[in-house]
Scaffold this motif. Structure first.
Motif, PDB file in Angstrom:
ATOM      1  N   GLY A  69       5.935   8.619  -1.829  1.00 33.26           N
ATOM      2  CA  GLY A  69       5.412   9.926  -1.463  1.00 33.26           C
ATOM      3  C   GLY A  69       4.450  10.511  -2.504  1.00 33.26           C
ATOM      4  N   PRO A  70       3.920  11.699  -2.201  1.00 37.40           N
ATOM      5  CA  PRO A  70       4.132  12.471  -0.973  1.00 37.40           C
ATOM      6  C   PRO A  70       3.388  11.870   0.217  1.00 37.40           C
ATOM      7  N   PHE A  71       3.779  12.316   1.411  1.00 37.93           N
ATOM      8  CA  PHE A  71       3.200  11.787   2.637  1.00 37.93           C
ATOM      9  C   PHE A  71       2.417  12.884   3.354  1.00 37.93           C
ATOM     10  N   ASP A  72       1.157  12.557   3.685  1.00 35.15           N
ATOM     11  CA  ASP A  72       0.297  13.524   4.372  1.00 35.15           C
ATOM     12  C   ASP A  72       0.447  13.457   5.887  1.00 35.15           C
ATOM     13  N   ASP A  73       0.947  12.322   6.388  1.00 34.34           N
ATOM     14  CA  ASP A  73       1.031  12.164   7.841  1.00 34.34           C
ATOM     15  C   ASP A  73       2.348  11.480   8.206  1.00 34.34           C
ATOM     16  N   ARG A  74       2.754  11.660   9.421  1.00 33.96           N
ATOM     17  CA  ARG A  74       4.036  11.142   9.871  1.00 33.96           C
ATOM     18  C   ARG A  74       4.032   9.625  10.019  1.00 33.96           C
ATOM     19  N   GLU A  75       2.864   9.039  10.270  1.00 37.90           N
ATOM     20  CA  GLU A  75       2.792   7.592  10.435  1.00 37.90           C
ATOM     21  C   GLU A  75       3.170   6.871   9.136  1.00 37.90           C
ATOM     22  N   SER A  76       2.599   7.307   8.017  1.00 42.84           N
ATOM     23  CA  SER A  76       2.920   6.663   6.737  1.00 42.84           C
ATOM     24  C   SER A  76       4.365   6.936   6.340  1.00 42.84           C
TER      25      SER A  76
END
Length: 386
Positions: A69-76
């Motif tokens: 992380g961090p994650f900007d989108d739900r796919e990743s």
């Protein structure tokens, strides 16, 4: 505890370990609590709920000290969860709200060393819905209990030395600080000094009490009465007493018997403290020991309640009676009460133990009531702290 000595060389060696076979590996099981459930992580089932609290702008701080992380989108983020689900070490669990069954966090058991019976808890992700809740504490109680029930001897907590909230959490949960590993790893291209904490199997019965007292509905009703950090503390500020471990059970039994057996002919019945085996006492009450030359000379057994501290037993070995140790134990009980934010101490003793009653009275304890049981009468006394 003094080390053993090798019979040939005379050099100090470690104590024998009773169980030397590998511990069972942790499994993908369900742990049920009142506030949360800990279940095997399933990316498809839990992904959307976790993403809601852990993905996107404003969630960066959740991942600051994590390897991912961090994650900007739900796919990743979903790809990350798929990898977590597939892993056996770390072994990931989702933390669900017990009411809604919504996933609000995850944690893992990792660095699983079955041969040495050592395991670590890590990858702890608490979304805002879980942070600072009773469920956040209960999740750690459930995982620790599972680990020690499996027979592990050592339970570890490690974190970035700069992660002050994690260090504070470890102390609050009853882990003992062990030291700093400098330049231990590189995370996200930056140096990480790692702080180590641990909890041992012999310490767990006393630490478990702290969790269970804190999590009890009567403690949490209207906000916590007893603080977990105080309940799990291994010392009483200002006193040299130490928290007992399971290894102290035989010495505690001998001390209790030596201290209370002389009361048997006076009472005509078995003294109350001798009705409960030492192992049960260690599992049910706080036990604090005063050592003399490496052996317990006095024991203070306490039962913290949300509105008072019960002195279940104050025992001094006959060889040390008259030394002031009894006064030291009572003073420690008062310090412990203050540490728990309690202002009233209570105790009871047999009505035929007139010297005991007088001794407590001279130290500020007043008789509150006399209770008649089928085989004895108990004098209940109390003292309020200024």
């Amino acid at each position: 505890m003094n080390p053993d000595r090798d019979p040939v060389t005379g050099q100090p060696i470690g104590h024998p370990v009773a169980e030397t076979s590998p511990a069972p590996g942790p499994e993908q099981i369900r742990l049920n609590g009142r506030h949360v459930l800990v279940v095997p992580l399933n990316a498809d089932v839990h992904g959307a709920d976790l993403a809601e609290g852990a993905v996107g702008p404003g969630k960066e701080a959740l991942w600051q000290y994590m390897a991912a992380g961090p994650f900007d989108d739900r796919e990743s983020f979903q790809a990350y969860l798929v990898a977590c689900e597939a892993s056996s070490d770390p072994l990931f669990y989702a933390i669900l709200d017990a009411g809604s069954r919504k996933a609000i966090g995850h944690a893992s058991l990792m660095r699983i060393d079955r041969a040495n019976r050592v395991i670590e808890v890590g990858n702890i992700l608490y979304t805002p819905a879980l942070q600072r809740t009773a469920g956040a504490t209960e999740a750690m109680r459930l995982l620790a209990g599972y680990v020690f029930d499996l027979g592990y001897r050592r339970y570890e907590w490690k974190c970035n030395a700069l992660n002050a909230p994690s260090r504070s959490a470890a102390a609050r949960l009853g882990f003992s600080y062990e030291g700093l590993f400098r330049q231990a790893v590189i995370v996200k291209g930056r140096n990480r000094d790692t702080t180590w904490f641990s909890m041992l199997d012999g310490e767990w019965p006393q630490i478990r009490q702290g969790f269970d007292r804190w999590l009890s509905p009567k403690n949490l009703e209207g906000g916590q009465s007893l603080r977990l950090g105080a309940l799990t503390r291994a010392t009483i500020p200002g006193h040299a007493l130490r928290r007992a471990t399971t290894a102290d059970a035989p010495a505690l039994a001998a001390l209790q018997n030596a201290a209370y057996a002389p009361n048997r002919p006076l009472l005509g019945v078995e003294p109350v403290p001798l009705l409960t085996p030492a192992a049960e006492v260690l599992g049910r009450y706080e036990v604090w020991l005063a050592d003399h030359e490496g052996e317990p000379a006095g024991a203070l057994v306490l039962d913290p309640q949300p509105d008072h501290l019960m002195l279940w037993s104050v025992a001094v070995d006959p060889a040390h009676q008259g030394s002031g140790l009894g006064n030291t134990l009572l003073a420690a009980a008062e310090s412990r009460a203050r540490d728990l934010d309690l202002v009233e101490l209570r105790l009871y003793t047999g009505d035929k133990l007139v010297r005991n009653i007088d001794w407590y009275a001279r130290r500020g304890y007043a008789t509150a009531r006399v209770e008649t049981l089928t085989d004895r009468r108990l004098v209940h006394m109390h003292k309020r702290l200024g």
